[in-house]
Design a protein around this motif. Structure first.
Motif, mmCIF file in Angstrom:
data_model
loop_
_atom_site.group_PDB
_atom_site.id
_atom_site.type_symbol
_atom_site.label_atom_id
_atom_site.label_comp_id
_atom_site.label_asym_id
_atom_site.label_seq_id
_atom_site.Cartn_x
_atom_site.Cartn_y
_atom_site.Cartn_z
ATOM 1 N N VAL A 118 18.904 -19.409 52.288
ATOM 2 C CA VAL A 118 19.337 -19.855 53.650
ATOM 3 C C VAL A 118 20.600 -20.714 53.483
ATOM 4 C CG1 VAL A 118 16.962 -19.466 54.544
ATOM 5 C CG2 VAL A 118 17.891 -21.775 53.883
ATOM 6 N N PRO A 119 21.356 -20.729 54.558
ATOM 7 C CA PRO A 119 22.569 -21.508 54.584
ATOM 8 C C PRO A 119 22.160 -23.119 54.347
ATOM 9 C CG PRO A 119 22.706 -20.034 56.644
ATOM 10 C CD PRO A 119 21.170 -20.160 56.083
ATOM 11 N N GLU A 120 22.869 -23.895 53.784
ATOM 12 C CA GLU A 120 22.750 -25.075 53.695
ATOM 13 C C GLU A 120 22.733 -26.140 54.764
ATOM 14 O OE1 GLU A 120 26.233 -26.452 51.159
ATOM 15 O OE2 GLU A 120 24.823 -27.183 49.694
ATOM 16 N N GLY A 121 21.722 -27.042 54.985
ATOM 17 C CA GLY A 121 21.699 -27.476 56.194
ATOM 18 C C GLY A 121 20.120 -28.177 56.410
ATOM 19 N N ASP A 122 19.887 -28.729 57.402
ATOM 20 C CA ASP A 122 18.715 -29.512 57.524
ATOM 21 C C ASP A 122 17.772 -28.749 58.673
ATOM 22 O OD1 ASP A 122 19.324 -31.508 55.751
ATOM 23 O OD2 ASP A 122 19.871 -32.882 57.352
ATOM 24 N N TYR A 123 16.514 -28.354 58.168
ATOM 25 C CA TYR A 123 15.683 -27.487 59.077
ATOM 26 C C TYR A 123 14.408 -28.223 59.563
ATOM 27 C CZ TYR A 123 19.008 -23.957 57.456
ATOM 28 O OH TYR A 123 20.252 -23.372 57.328
ATOM 29 N N THR A 124 14.162 -28.259 60.870
ATOM 30 C CA THR A 124 13.178 -28.910 61.459
ATOM 31 C C THR A 124 11.882 -28.032 61.514
ATOM 32 O OG1 THR A 124 14.070 -28.716 63.522
ATOM 33 C CG2 THR A 124 14.494 -30.556 62.401
ATOM 34 N N SER A 125 12.164 -26.664 61.570
ATOM 35 C CA SER A 125 11.076 -25.693 61.724
ATOM 36 C C SER A 125 11.162 -24.696 61.045
ATOM 37 C CB SER A 125 10.714 -25.186 63.182
ATOM 38 O OG SER A 125 11.872 -24.448 63.758
ATOM 39 N N LEU A 126 9.971 -23.968 60.822
ATOM 40 C CA LEU A 126 9.746 -22.674 59.909
ATOM 41 C C LEU A 126 9.118 -21.784 60.582
ATOM 42 C CD1 LEU A 126 9.611 -21.073 57.228
ATOM 43 C CD2 LEU A 126 7.436 -22.139 56.813
ATOM 44 N N ALA A 222 5.736 -34.003 58.512
ATOM 45 C CA ALA A 222 5.723 -34.155 57.429
ATOM 46 C C ALA A 222 6.807 -33.800 56.376
ATOM 47 C CB ALA A 222 4.454 -33.222 56.854
ATOM 48 N N GLY A 223 7.831 -33.798 56.985
ATOM 49 C CA GLY A 223 9.196 -33.548 56.034
ATOM 50 C C GLY A 223 10.246 -32.456 56.236
ATOM 51 N N ILE A 224 11.252 -32.580 56.871
ATOM 52 C CA ILE A 224 12.085 -31.394 57.237
ATOM 53 C C ILE A 224 12.611 -30.809 55.657
ATOM 54 C CG2 ILE A 224 12.816 -32.351 59.432
ATOM 55 C CD1 ILE A 224 15.585 -33.205 58.486
ATOM 56 N N ALA A 225 13.108 -29.841 55.998
ATOM 57 C CA ALA A 225 13.764 -29.093 54.670
ATOM 58 C C ALA A 225 15.145 -29.418 54.748
ATOM 59 C CB ALA A 225 13.507 -27.626 54.442
ATOM 60 N N ARG A 226 15.532 -30.075 53.548
ATOM 61 C CA ARG A 226 17.101 -30.374 53.491
ATOM 62 C C ARG A 226 17.600 -29.467 52.155
ATOM 63 N NH1 ARG A 226 18.140 -34.991 56.344
ATOM 64 N NH2 ARG A 226 16.483 -36.307 56.705
ATOM 65 N N VAL A 227 18.125 -28.347 52.740
ATOM 66 C CA VAL A 227 18.573 -27.209 51.601
ATOM 67 C C VAL A 227 19.852 -27.572 51.474
ATOM 68 C CG1 VAL A 227 18.883 -24.709 51.625
ATOM 69 C CG2 VAL A 227 16.969 -25.572 53.156
ATOM 70 N N ARG A 228 20.222 -27.454 49.908
ATOM 71 C CA ARG A 228 21.407 -27.706 49.462
ATOM 72 C C ARG A 228 21.567 -26.756 48.276
ATOM 73 N NH1 ARG A 228 20.918 -30.139 53.225
ATOM 74 N NH2 ARG A 228 21.547 -32.484 54.036
ATOM 75 N N HIS A 278 1.498 -27.282 57.593
ATOM 76 C CA HIS A 278 2.592 -27.886 56.740
ATOM 77 C C HIS A 278 1.913 -29.263 55.985
ATOM 78 C CE1 HIS A 278 6.758 -30.207 56.612
ATOM 79 N NE2 HIS A 278 6.379 -29.308 55.418
ATOM 80 N N ASP A 279 2.096 -29.351 54.911
ATOM 81 C CA ASP A 279 1.750 -30.651 54.169
ATOM 82 C C ASP A 279 2.592 -31.605 53.772
ATOM 83 O OD1 ASP A 279 -0.462 -32.038 52.736
ATOM 84 O OD2 ASP A 279 0.671 -31.762 51.170
ATOM 85 N N HIS A 280 3.700 -31.140 53.309
ATOM 86 C CA HIS A 280 4.820 -31.942 52.918
ATOM 87 C C HIS A 280 6.106 -31.040 52.482
ATOM 88 C CE1 HIS A 280 3.396 -31.013 48.877
ATOM 89 N NE2 HIS A 280 4.566 -31.432 48.389
ATOM 90 N N THR A 281 7.242 -31.457 52.351
ATOM 91 C CA THR A 281 8.472 -30.619 51.824
ATOM 92 C C THR A 281 8.910 -31.586 50.593
ATOM 93 O OG1 THR A 281 8.997 -29.901 54.013
ATOM 94 C CG2 THR A 281 10.566 -30.025 52.497
ATOM 95 N N GLU A 282 9.275 -30.618 49.631
ATOM 96 C CA GLU A 282 9.752 -31.410 48.511
ATOM 97 C C GLU A 282 11.242 -30.979 48.452
ATOM 98 O OE1 GLU A 282 7.636 -29.004 46.104
ATOM 99 O OE2 GLU A 282 5.863 -30.053 46.434
ATOM 100 N N ASN A 283 12.204 -31.901 48.543
ATOM 101 C CA ASN A 283 13.718 -31.609 48.747
ATOM 102 C C ASN A 283 14.386 -32.228 47.433
ATOM 103 O OD1 ASN A 283 13.864 -30.656 51.324
ATOM 104 N ND2 ASN A 283 13.479 -32.640 52.043
#
Length: 283
Positions: A118-126, A222-228, A278-283
């Motif tokens: 997915v594009p780089e960015g910060d995502y708050t929902s899936l 539980a933690g947004i996804a910070r995709v890089r 959602h339990d957590h997000t690992e970035n």
């Protein structure tokens, strides 16, 4: 003098604007929805059973549902598709459909990761689909490859396709329980087996059961996804299969030991959407 003051005022405003621009460049990037800007993201489907670890053939330590029925699990398989992520500003990106079909198998932990880009960015929902959408279900077979290949396994040997009904089994869950009768209402083979094969995409040429479920999860708590590009974010979900029995439409195994392409399957399907947390997000 007035001209000098105006010049000074302009210079200060320009300086402030440049400072704001510089600060914004250092902040988290807004998604740039171009193919060359895609970065890795995985969604982990970690199966559990209530407050216990998921295990295949757990006959020595059976699970117990809300009805007090003990059971073991012999098979769990389900389709995840059409993955989409959304930012806090409401901007969404849907993964290319040809790269967005996954089959999670309880017997194979390697399948628990749905890896996409997915594009780089910060995502708050899936958002994702539990099942296979009607468009893909009705495409020519050469457009349904990989995990969607209807020939990937027969219905009785663990496959996920009803040849007689030309449709996918979205969710296949099987096991054993001593509460199942040995007559036609239970399991006449005497093996005490339960089988929940949930599918139905709405029908090809005439309306039928539609058990496709769309699941949307808020990632903010539980933690947004910070995709890089330089790392892979992982959205870790718990999938509680106890919800099959203890969900919105709770039922007992003894009363409904076998549910397939029937009207009651819609009640079971409504329970399935509640399995995901959602339990957590690992970035």
């Amino acid at each position: 003098m007035k001209t000098i003051l105006n010049h000074i005022t302009y210079s200060l405003m320009l300086g402030a604007l440049l400072l704001i621009t510089a600060c914004s460049k250092k902040s988290d990037p807004a998604p740039d929805f171009q193919e060359q800007n895609l970065a890795p993201l995985s969604v982990e489907f970690d199966n559990i059973v209530g407050d216990r670890t998921f295990s295949i053939n757990n006959t020595g330590s059976p699970y117990t549902n809300a009805a007090g029925e003990k059971f073991s699990i012999s098979m769990l398989q389900y389709f995840i598709s059409n993955i989409k992520v959304t930012t806090a500003q409401g901007k969404s990106y849907t993964v290319n459909q040809d790269s967005s079909y996954f089959m999670i198998s309880g017997a194979d932990k390697a399948t628990r990761f749905a890896k996409v880009k997915v594009p780089e960015g910060d995502y708050t929902s899936l958002t994702f689909t539990l099942g296979v959408d009607s468009l893909r279900s009705t495409m020519p077979v050469d457009k349904r490859t990989g995990v969607l290949d209807p020939a990937a396994g027969g219905h009785d040997s663990g496959g996920m396709y009803w040849g007689w009904n030309s449709g996918y089994i979205f969710f296949r869950f099987e096991g054993n329980s001593s509460v199942i009768s040995d007559d036609a209402n239970g399991d006449p083979t005497g093996k005490k087996q339960f089988k929940y094969h949930i599918g139905g995409f709405g029908g090809y040429s005439a309306p039928t059961i539609n058990n496709i479920k769309t699941v949307t999860l808020d990632l903010r708590t539980a933690g947004i996804a910070r995709v890089r590009k330089d790392r892979q974010s992982n959205i870790h979900l718990f999938v509680d299969v106890m919800k099959v029995f203890n969900g919105t439409n709770s039922f007992s195994i003894a009363e409904h030991p076998n549910v397939m392409f029937s009207e009651y399957s819609t009640k079971v399907a409504n329970n399935l959407a509640g399995m995901f947390r959602h339990d957590h997000t690992e970035n």
